[in-house]
Design an enzyme around this catalytic site. Structure first.
Site, PDB file in Angstrom:
ATOM      1  N   TYR A  28       3.910  -0.983   4.802  1.00 32.54           N
ATOM      2  CA  TYR A  28       2.993  -1.642   3.855  1.00 32.54           C
ATOM      3  C   TYR A  28       1.542  -1.392   4.246  1.00 32.54           C
ATOM      4  O   TYR A  28       0.760  -0.873   3.453  1.00 32.54           O
ATOM      5  CB  TYR A  28       3.273  -3.152   3.792  1.00 32.54           C
TER       6      TYR A  28
ATOM      7  N   LYS B 153      -1.505   0.868   2.408  1.00 33.50           N
ATOM      8  CA  LYS B 153      -2.793   0.289   1.968  1.00 33.50           C
ATOM      9  C   LYS B 153      -3.955   1.048   2.608  1.00 33.50           C
ATOM     10  O   LYS B 153      -4.962   1.329   1.962  1.00 33.50           O
ATOM     11  CB  LYS B 153      -2.870  -1.201   2.321  1.00 33.50           C
TER      12      LYS B 153
ATOM     13  N   THR C 284      -6.448  -4.998   2.485  1.00 31.69           N
ATOM     14  CA  THR C 284      -5.976  -6.082   3.350  1.00 31.69           C
ATOM     15  C   THR C 284      -6.489  -5.942   4.793  1.00 31.69           C
ATOM     16  O   THR C 284      -6.747  -4.828   5.258  1.00 31.69           O
ATOM     17  CB  THR C 284      -4.420  -6.076   3.373  1.00 31.69           C
ATOM     18  N   ASP C 285      -6.573  -7.058   5.491  1.00 31.54           N
ATOM     19  CA  ASP C 285      -6.979  -7.025   6.913  1.00 31.54           C
ATOM     20  C   ASP C 285      -5.900  -6.367   7.778  1.00 31.54           C
ATOM     21  O   ASP C 285      -6.147  -6.026   8.932  1.00 31.54           O
ATOM     22  CB  ASP C 285      -7.305  -8.434   7.430  1.00 31.54           C
ATOM     23  N   GLU C 286      -4.691  -6.188   7.203  1.00 29.89           N
ATOM     24  CA  GLU C 286      -3.595  -5.596   7.988  1.00 29.89           C
ATOM     25  C   GLU C 286      -3.873  -4.145   8.362  1.00 29.89           C
ATOM     26  O   GLU C 286      -3.242  -3.611   9.277  1.00 29.89           O
ATOM     27  CB  GLU C 286      -2.267  -5.704   7.227  1.00 29.89           C
TER      28      GLU C 286
HETATM   29  P1  NAD Z   1       1.909  -9.703  -5.665  1.00 27.89           P
HETATM   30  O1  NAD Z   1       3.070  -9.016  -5.053  1.00 27.89           O
HETATM   31  O2  NAD Z   1       1.986 -11.164  -5.946  1.00 27.89           O
HETATM   32  O3  NAD Z   1       1.504  -8.980  -7.040  1.00 27.89           O
HETATM   33  C1  NAD Z   1       1.490  -7.600  -7.195  1.00 27.89           C
HETATM   34  C2  NAD Z   1       1.489  -7.295  -8.678  1.00 27.89           C
HETATM   35  O4  NAD Z   1       1.446  -5.875  -8.853  1.00 27.89           O
HETATM   36  C3  NAD Z   1       2.748  -7.793  -9.418  1.00 27.89           C
HETATM   37  O5  NAD Z   1       2.371  -8.464 -10.598  1.00 27.89           O
HETATM   38  C4  NAD Z   1       3.511  -6.524  -9.723  1.00 27.89           C
HETATM   39  O6  NAD Z   1       4.305  -6.614 -10.898  1.00 27.89           O
HETATM   40  C5  NAD Z   1       2.374  -5.506  -9.853  1.00 27.89           C
HETATM   41  N1  NAD Z   1       2.822  -4.140  -9.615  1.00 27.89           N
HETATM   42  C6  NAD Z   1       3.546  -3.676  -8.556  1.00 27.89           C
HETATM   43  N2  NAD Z   1       3.787  -2.372  -8.703  1.00 27.89           N
HETATM   44  C7  NAD Z   1       3.186  -1.985  -9.848  1.00 27.89           C
HETATM   45  C8  NAD Z   1       3.074  -0.746 -10.524  1.00 27.89           C
HETATM   46  N3  NAD Z   1       3.651   0.382 -10.052  1.00 27.89           N
HETATM   47  N4  NAD Z   1       2.389  -0.705 -11.694  1.00 27.89           N
HETATM   48  C9  NAD Z   1       1.826  -1.829 -12.203  1.00 27.89           C
HETATM   49  N5  NAD Z   1       1.905  -3.032 -11.601  1.00 27.89           N
HETATM   50  C10 NAD Z   1       2.581  -3.109 -10.437  1.00 27.89           C
HETATM   51  O7  NAD Z   1       0.665  -9.369  -4.725  1.00 27.89           O
HETATM   52  P2  NAD Z   1      -0.638 -10.237  -4.353  1.00 27.89           P
HETATM   53  O8  NAD Z   1      -0.309 -11.089  -3.208  1.00 27.89           O
HETATM   54  O9  NAD Z   1      -1.189 -10.835  -5.588  1.00 27.89           O
HETATM   55  O10 NAD Z   1      -1.579  -9.070  -3.827  1.00 27.89           O
HETATM   56  C11 NAD Z   1      -2.493  -8.415  -4.703  1.00 27.89           C
HETATM   57  C12 NAD Z   1      -3.260  -7.373  -3.916  1.00 27.89           C
HETATM   58  O11 NAD Z   1      -3.951  -8.005  -2.831  1.00 27.89           O
HETATM   59  C13 NAD Z   1      -2.364  -6.305  -3.273  1.00 27.89           C
HETATM   60  O12 NAD Z   1      -3.004  -5.068  -3.397  1.00 27.89           O
HETATM   61  C14 NAD Z   1      -2.265  -6.722  -1.817  1.00 27.89           C
HETATM   62  O13 NAD Z   1      -2.083  -5.603  -0.976  1.00 27.89           O
HETATM   63  C15 NAD Z   1      -3.614  -7.376  -1.609  1.00 27.89           C
HETATM   64  N6  NAD Z   1      -3.648  -8.419  -0.558  1.00 27.89           N
HETATM   65  C16 NAD Z   1      -2.832  -9.514  -0.634  1.00 27.89           C
HETATM   66  C17 NAD Z   1      -2.925 -10.503   0.345  1.00 27.89           C
HETATM   67  C18 NAD Z   1      -2.074 -11.763   0.285  1.00 27.89           C
HETATM   68  O14 NAD Z   1      -2.124 -12.562   1.219  1.00 27.89           O
HETATM   69  N7  NAD Z   1      -1.316 -12.009  -0.775  1.00 27.89           N
HETATM   70  C19 NAD Z   1      -3.821 -10.372   1.413  1.00 27.89           C
HETATM   71  C20 NAD Z   1      -4.637  -9.245   1.463  1.00 27.89           C
HETATM   72  C21 NAD Z   1      -4.556  -8.282   0.458  1.00 27.89           C
END
Ligand code: NAD
Length: 319
Positions: free
Chosen positions: A147, A151, A123-125
């Site tokens: 968080y 990451k 993430t950009d965070e």
């Molecule tokens: P989300 O919270 O919608 O989904 C996360 C998924 O991971 C869920 O399906 C959850 O059940 C699964 N999960 C959590 N813990 C687990 C474990 N111990 N074992 C197996 N599965 C597990 O998240 P998202 O928004 O789809 O984000 C996906 C990735 O992208 C993350 O790594 C997040 O850090 C990164 N990200 C998200 C954003 C955003 O804006 N949503 C931006 C930048 C990066």
């Protein structure tokens, strides 16, 4: 090609699975997810019967279970994470366990089975708050929340596996994603669904915090590019370049939904709330990445999706 997708029942992972099955109908996809509150198999109903797609409920920290599922796969893309900053402030334990320990389990098994590509979704965070300018991939890490710290830690461990063991790791760092199937605790679906329900739109502090945005399908396109054309050991920032502060975003959504600006409620700011994220994405653009439609078009599309899919988010908001 056999791809392992971890966290594929969440927001970005489920969109990515749909994207890959459509673009590469011959690829085999294994989705590993332990279905936390954010994981939802309803996100993948339309592909559940696809013969190339398989789902396994497992925790990425469970080395024994994951070992059996990963063996023989070509590439792994790790989306699995605890992702909500506010929850990491209330309790950070699960963020450290899944985001750091879980990623380490995946890296170790990927090394054991000589996985050809390991894409860590970050993430950009991790760059923290920027007063001005844009962070390139070599910008310092300066995290604020448990968080983002978890990451950043996972990123460093992933890069150490590249440098020390030659594991073909690539990291993507995207900005805020938006689009269909995003859990309604996150800012964009929270605003939209609250407006549909006639509720207030809660804006943290003075609403001046600025974020970069990317439509989830554009991020999927970029991850696909990085998976197939990216260079191992590298980090790729991913964003559309569209940035907006939270108050202006609330107003924009309210206007698009013909709702009153009086629904805006300023609420107590999040502790350690970063003022501004902004990333330089020249590197991923050099791989050929281009967004396919502008922010306002995608915002309209997203609003319409939540209007038409109340049966998807309604039960999630009650739980
Ligand atoms: P989300 O919270 O919608 O989904 C996360 C998924 O991971 C869920 O399906 C959850 O059940 C699964 N999960 C959590 N813990 C687990 C474990 N111990 N074992 C197996 N599965 C597990 O998240 P998202 O928004 O789809 O984000 C996906 C990735 O992208 C993350 O790594 C997040 O850090 C990164 N990200 C998200 C954003 C955003 O804006 N949503 C931006 C930048 C990066």
């Amino acid at each position: 090609m056999h791809l392992i997708i971890t966290g594929g029942a969440g927001f970005i992972g489920s969109n990515f699975i749909r994207f890959i099955l459509k673009k590469y109908p011959n690829y085999r996809l294994t989705n590993i997810d332990n279905l936390t509150y954010a994981g939802n198999l309803d996100n993948l109903k339309d592909v559940a019967s696809n013969r190339k797609y398989h789902f396994f409920k497992a925790d990425i920290c469970d080395e024994k279970k994951i070992d059996k599922l990963i063996k023989g796969a070509d590439c792994l893309i790790n989306f699995a994470a605890q992702t909500h900053v506010d929850r990491s402030i209330v309790s950070s334990t699960e963020f450290i366990r899944t985001n750091i320990v879980g990623t380490h389990v995946l890296l170790s098994l990927a090394k054991k089975y000589r996985i050809r590509r390991f894409v860590q979704i970050s993430t950009d965070e991790v760059y923290g708050s920027l007063k001005k300018g844009h962070a390139s991939e070599d910008f310092r890490l300066y995290t604020s929340s448990p968080y983002s710290a978890s990451k950043a830690s996972a990123d460093l461990i992933a890069l150490s596996f590249f440098k020390t063991f030659n594991l073909p790791v690539i990291i993507t760092r995207s900005s805020n994603n938006f689009g269909p199937y995003q859990f309604p605790e996150k800012i964009m679906p929270l605003f939209i669904t609250n407006i549909i329900e006639g509720k207030n739109v809660p804006v943290y502090g003075n609403g001046k915090n600025i974020r970069d945005w990317i439509f989830v399908e554009d991020n999927c396109q970029a991850i696909d590019l990085v998976l197939h054309k990216g260079k191992c050991g590298e980090i790729y920032n991913i964003s559309s370049g569209y940035s907006i502060d939270n108050l202006s975003l609330a107003k924009l959504i309210l206007r698009h939904m013909n709702a009153s600006l009086k629904l805006i409620r300023f609420v107590k700011d999040r502790p350690g709330h970063d003022y501004r994220y902004a990333i330089n994405c020249a590197k991923v653009r050099r791989l050929g990445f281009r967004i396919r439609a502008n922010f306002l078009e995608r915002l309209r599309e997203t609003i319409n999706w939540y209007i038409e899919n109340r049966n998807w988010w309604g039960p999630l908001k009650k739980s």
